[in-house]
Design a protein around this motif. Structure first.
Motif, PDB file in Angstrom:
ATOM      1  N   ARG A 187     -32.387 -30.955 -22.862  1.00  0.00           N
ATOM      2  CA  ARG A 187     -33.457 -31.584 -23.632  1.00  0.00           C
ATOM      3  C   ARG A 187     -34.509 -30.552 -24.021  1.00  0.00           C
ATOM      4  O   ARG A 187     -35.280 -30.097 -23.172  1.00  0.00           O
ATOM      5  CB  ARG A 187     -34.128 -32.698 -22.815  1.00  0.00           C
TER       6      ARG A 187
ATOM      7  N   THR B 111     -31.117 -28.910 -27.756  1.00  0.00           N
ATOM      8  CA  THR B 111     -30.701 -30.160 -27.132  1.00  0.00           C
ATOM      9  C   THR B 111     -29.190 -30.268 -27.278  1.00  0.00           C
ATOM     10  O   THR B 111     -28.646 -29.950 -28.337  1.00  0.00           O
ATOM     11  CB  THR B 111     -31.390 -31.366 -27.791  1.00  0.00           C
TER      12      THR B 111
ATOM     13  N   THR C 115     -27.486 -37.099 -22.694  1.00  0.00           N
ATOM     14  CA  THR C 115     -28.172 -35.875 -23.092  1.00  0.00           C
ATOM     15  C   THR C 115     -28.186 -34.915 -21.912  1.00  0.00           C
ATOM     16  O   THR C 115     -28.804 -35.194 -20.889  1.00  0.00           O
ATOM     17  CB  THR C 115     -29.605 -36.171 -23.558  1.00  0.00           C
TER      18      THR C 115
END
Length: 247
Positions: free
Chosen positions: A21, A11, A18
């Motif tokens: 992931r 990640t 983000t």
């Protein structure tokens, strides 16, 4: 086949965003593997993570079975610096080529060999690049800014090959190039893989061209791997055909 590159649950975040992931995937030795996806899917971030240019929030990257990048939360491990990763046998051709525009073709190749200390080997590698990319040999004394986009892409690939990598990472090698030039670039990529025995992991928006050239492929959406299969199987996958092949 043995796994050359193994990515396990990584990640990556930029502040509150983000970008990757829980990404897991692998590249077997001797293969061409492609990663396709839309703009902003996280493809370039993945390549940067492999070479240590962005830190991992979780997970790890292994090369030849050894951890080269790990998240800060991992114990009894540490990440290598980007230059150490390069020395281990991984070379990255970045998106947009990133050539040294005010240097000549030959000087760019010398920059690609900055870790090599054997002058005879450097000279031999340069001649190999001129033989493989004849246009570069013809223009070795020209400033790189005078080259066409396709020639600059060849220059960027040749520069990366100067370090004799075992794994070549290519970020959008067809970006902004005419279809015939893209075909030529991908022909060269296949030759590098088959004749020079260099494993290739490429990120490419031209999904059809990338998958045709690849043994295996992955599809990334919003920072996640959503599909993986052989290149041939992904070319016939209805989801891939609808989303990435315009069918």
């Amino acid at each position: 086949m043995s796994e050359l590159l193994s990515i396990d649950g990584i990640t990556v975040s930029y502040g509150s965003i983000t970008a990757l992931r829980d990404v897991s995937m692998h590249v077997n030795e001797g293969e061409i593997v492609s990663l396709i996806g839309a703009n902003g899917a996280g493809k370039s971030t993945l390549l940067k993570a492999i070479v240590g240019q962005v830190p991992l929030s979780s997970g790890s990257v292994k090369y030849k079975g050894d951890a080269i990048c790990v998240s800060k939360g991992e114990t009894h491990s540490h990440s290598l610096r980007t230059d150490q990763i390069a020395r281990s046998g991984i070379a990255l051709v970045p998106e947009g080529r990133r050539v040294f525009a005010d240097l000549t073709v030959e000087e760019n190749l010398d920059m690609g060999a900055f870790m090599v200390r054997d002058d005879a080997l450097i000279a031999r590698k340069k001649q190999e690049m001129y033989d493989f990319f004849p246009i570069l040999g013809a223009r070795r004394r020209q400033k790189t800014r005078s080259l066409s986009g396709g020639e600059q892409q060849m220059m960027a690939i040749a520069r990366a090959l100067m370090s004799s990598p075992h794994l070549l990472l290519l970020d959008e090698p067809g970006l902004g190039l005419a279809p015939l030039i893209i075909q030529d670039i991908f022909h060269k990529i296949r030759l590098i893989n088959r004749e020079d025995k260099v494993t290739v992991f490429l990120v490419e928006q031209n999904a059809r061209m990338a998958l045709k050239a690849s043994d295996n492929g992955y599809v990334m959406e919003n920072g996640r791997i959503v599909l993986s299969d052989s290149g041939a199987a992904l070319l016939t996958n209805p989801q891939v055909r609808a989303a990435y092949l315009g069918e």
